[in-house]
Enzyme design. Structure first.
Site, PDB file in Angstrom:
ATOM      1  N   GLU A 322       0.846  -1.191   0.000  1.00 33.35           N
ATOM      2  CA  GLU A 322       0.000   0.000   0.000  1.00 33.35           C
ATOM      3  C   GLU A 322       0.888   1.250   0.000  1.00 33.35           C
ATOM      4  OE1 GLU A 322      -3.543   1.703   2.948  1.00 33.35           O
ATOM      5  OE2 GLU A 322      -1.795   0.653   3.778  1.00 33.35           O
ATOM      6  N   LYS A 406     -10.120   0.079  -2.135  1.00 31.89           N
ATOM      7  CA  LYS A 406     -10.339  -0.303  -0.736  1.00 31.89           C
ATOM      8  C   LYS A 406     -11.789  -0.054  -0.340  1.00 31.89           C
ATOM      9  CE  LYS A 406      -8.100   0.294   3.777  1.00 31.89           C
ATOM     10  NZ  LYS A 406      -7.037   1.032   4.500  1.00 31.89           N
ATOM     11  N   CYS A 457      -4.366  -3.289   3.828  1.00 26.50           N
ATOM     12  CA  CYS A 457      -4.035  -2.864   5.186  1.00 26.50           C
ATOM     13  C   CYS A 457      -5.037  -3.372   6.215  1.00 26.50           C
ATOM     14  CB  CYS A 457      -3.904  -1.337   5.231  1.00 26.50           C
ATOM     15  SG  CYS A 457      -3.006  -0.740   6.689  1.00 26.50           S
TER      16      CYS A 457
END
Length: 619
Positions: A322, A406, A457
């Site tokens: 990321e 995301k 994440c």
């Protein structure tokens, strides 16, 4: 025999329990302390009033999350501890519900007016009476279910929840982690919490037995009396504590019996995880955004040189973390050129973690759909001027072909809900300069003949997002993450432990790639090979199995958690109703003038009975 711990002893026990649970997580990762930590809270709230249980739970939670989440304050200061306080409120609720589960009545009489009629009376507030073996086991199960239900609640509320600190995520190295394949992280948390509750009830029972023995010794006028009854009392105590001990042992070790297959079912894939590092840790890790991108390009080109020299195998796919490029490659031709150079050098698709804005002109091409892979449909294009955290698949000779956006940006980290309101408390909210918007589709990417499941994440914390990609056909999980904002804290290793639990839960290998570490390639059984060091450029190359079968946990989805939550609610409800019936019974007795059995105090003219305490005196 009633136990009456002092308020100070209860508070110290609750605080100690929070510390024990905290150190069960990396670092130091003493996973065996998680169950005793929960047990300490159970012991602290046993027999208390509900408001006291809430305060004890809050204290436990403040210690737990104050220690566990100290990495949130690494660069923004004490304001970050607001998260620890918010999480601790859920533990306060847990304390109340556990106190209800443990609430019970003891054999007694219903007063002089009905002295010949057997009845049951409520244990006085502040006291705890040892239950029978079966009741103790049921109470332990109820307490474990309550803990699991509270974790489910805080994993969803507010703002989508924050599941960091679930007991399951402390168990990556424990035998208990095997249960994740059966019922997911919730089942592991339940097993740990139930084990802790069972141990607490055993210790409380033994303490009550010791207190009773001392009281008898003090009150008897015949020295031989207590010794003659001691063997029988010991036998009764052993019979009562043995079943909860067996329950604790079975839950603690049961996960070791669950198979954790690692064999390939759809071939293998050689993956490379690139950890390029950043110029400087902290909130301004990307102040030199071009340097971060160049670091990852350089590391990939060095890997290409190693492949050419025969020092490393040719990867089928390369995973960048990321924020490997915080320069939008669709808006910045120079950034796109640098990525293209790395892709040409390594001759393999590269998963690039980057930020993009819009779909025309400065962002993704209008015909490139977010998160669809090869199975996408219309209506998912990114709109202009909307910032997203994405993974882009960059193919040799083709450029960007797929993207995953995301789905759950982190509140207060990637967007600020109700910004104007929270600015009243701290101007730190403006450190988040632009609010990211969520994607809408699971992170399924078809790369190098395999289907990958991408989780960016903190998304690896959320059960639903993980289940979505696995049930969607993911044969391998990739977790690109950026830990630079947390410096040299424990956040990196805590997150890696979560990925390891997910590997067992889903029966999938996991490529955990960080900008700064700790990065690792995780086998489907949760084991890791070499892991990287923090803030050190590195590359991991490993052949991993592609798996297609679904574990029972993957098939069940959220149902085990829902069932345990309902079980905990029912256990608390039974305790609450039992307390109401006991209070109603006391009211009836008072109406007949029989007040000397009221545990809250004697009525007018009534004699207050001696109630033995654990210390051996009369309460």
């Amino acid at each position: 025999m009633l136990l009456r711990p002092s308020p100070l002893a209860r508070a110290a026990t609750a605080a100690l329990g929070g510390a024990l649970v905290a150190v069960a997580f990396p670092e130091p990762g003493w996973w065996w302390l998680a169950a005793p930590g929960v047990g300490a809270l159970v012991a602290a709230v046993a027999g208390t009033r509900l408001r006291t249980a809430a305060l004890l739970g809050l204290l436990h939670g403040l210690v737990l999350f104050g220690v566990l989440l100290r990495w949130t304050a690494e660069y923004v200061g004490p304001v970050a501890y607001a998260l620890a306080v918010a999480e601790a409120l859920f533990v306060a609720l847990t304390g109340v519900l556990v106190a209800l589960v443990l609430r019970r009545r003891t054999p007694g009489t219903a007063g002089r007016a009905r002295a010949a009629t057997p009845a049951r009376r409520e244990v006085p507030p502040g006291a705890w009476a040892p239950p029978g073996a079966a009741t103790a086991c049921l109470q332990a199960v109820g307490a474990g279910a309550v803990w699991t239900g509270a974790e489910a609640l805080r994993g969803r509320f507010p703002f989508g929840g924050f599941g960091w600190g679930r007991l399951a995520f402390s168990q990556a190295d424990a035998p208990t982690v095997g249960l994740a394949a059966l019922g997911g992280a919730p089942l592991v948390s339940f097993a740990v919490a139930t084990t802790g509750a069972a141990l607490a009830l055993v210790l409380l029972h033994l303490a009550a037995a010791v207190g009773e023995h001392r009281l008898r010794r003090e009150e008897t006028s015949h020295p031989a009396g207590p010794s003659s009854t001691a063997p029988r009392a010991l036998a009764r105590s052993t019979a009562r504590v043995l079943p909860p001990l067996v329950l604790a042992a079975l839950l603690a070790a049961g996960g070791a019996l669950v198979p954790r297959p690692t064999a390939a079912e759809a071939g293998t894939l050689v993956v490379a995880a690139v950890q390029g590092d950043v110029p400087e840790p902290g909130l301004d890790f990307n102040a030199e955004r071009r340097a971060v991108l160049d670091n990852h390009v350089r590391a990939t080109e060095e890997l290409a040189d190693a492949v050419a020299a025969g020092r490393a195998p040719q990867p089928d796919v390369v995973v960048w973390p990321e924020n490997a490029s915080d320069i939008d490659p669709f808006a910045n031709a120079d950034a796109a050129d640098r990525i293209e150079e790395a892709v040409r050098a390594i001759r393999a698709p590269v998963l690039v973690g980057t930020l993009v804005r819009g779909s025309r002109g400065t962002g993704l091409p209008a015909d490139l759909e977010a998160g669809t892979g090869s199975t996408g449909g219309a209506g998912d294009e990114l709109e202009d001027d909307e910032l997203r955290n994405v993974v882009v698949v960059w193919e040799p000779g083709e450029g960007p072909t797929q993207v995953y956006a995301k789905r759950h940006p982190v509140p207060f980290g990637e967007y600020v809900p109700h910004r104007d309101f929270f600015r009243l408390f701290s101007d730190k909210v403006d450190l988040v300069r632009a609010d990211m918007v969520p994607g809408e589709r699971p992170g399924l990417l078809d790369v190098a003949g395999a289907r990958l499941g991408a989780l960016i994440c903190f998304e690896v914390v959320e059960d639903g997002l993980v289940d979505d990609v696995v049930r969607g056909g993911a044969e391998l999980l990739v977790v690109p993450t950026n830990n630079a904002t947390f410096g040299f804290t424990d956040e990196s290793v805590q997150q890696l432990a979560i990925s390891r639990v997910r590997a067992v839960e889903e029966g999938r290998a996991v490529v955990h790639a960080s900008t700064v570490g700790v990065s690792a390639v995780i086998a489907p059984d949760g084991s890791t090979g070499r892991t990287t060091e923090l803030f050190t450029p590195d590359v991991l190359v490993q052949e991993v199995p592609l798996r297609t079968s679904l574990t029972p946990a993957a098939r069940a989805g959220a149902w085990p958690e829902a069932a345990l939550t309902v079980l905990g609610a029912l256990a608390a409800l039974v305790g609450a109703l039992g307390g109401r019936r006991a209070r109603a019974g006391r009211s009836d007795d008072d109406g007949d003038g029989a007040a000397d059995d009221d545990p809250h105090g004697p009525g007018p003219g009534a004699r207050r009975a001696r109630v033995p305490s654990a210390a051996g005196g009369a309460a």
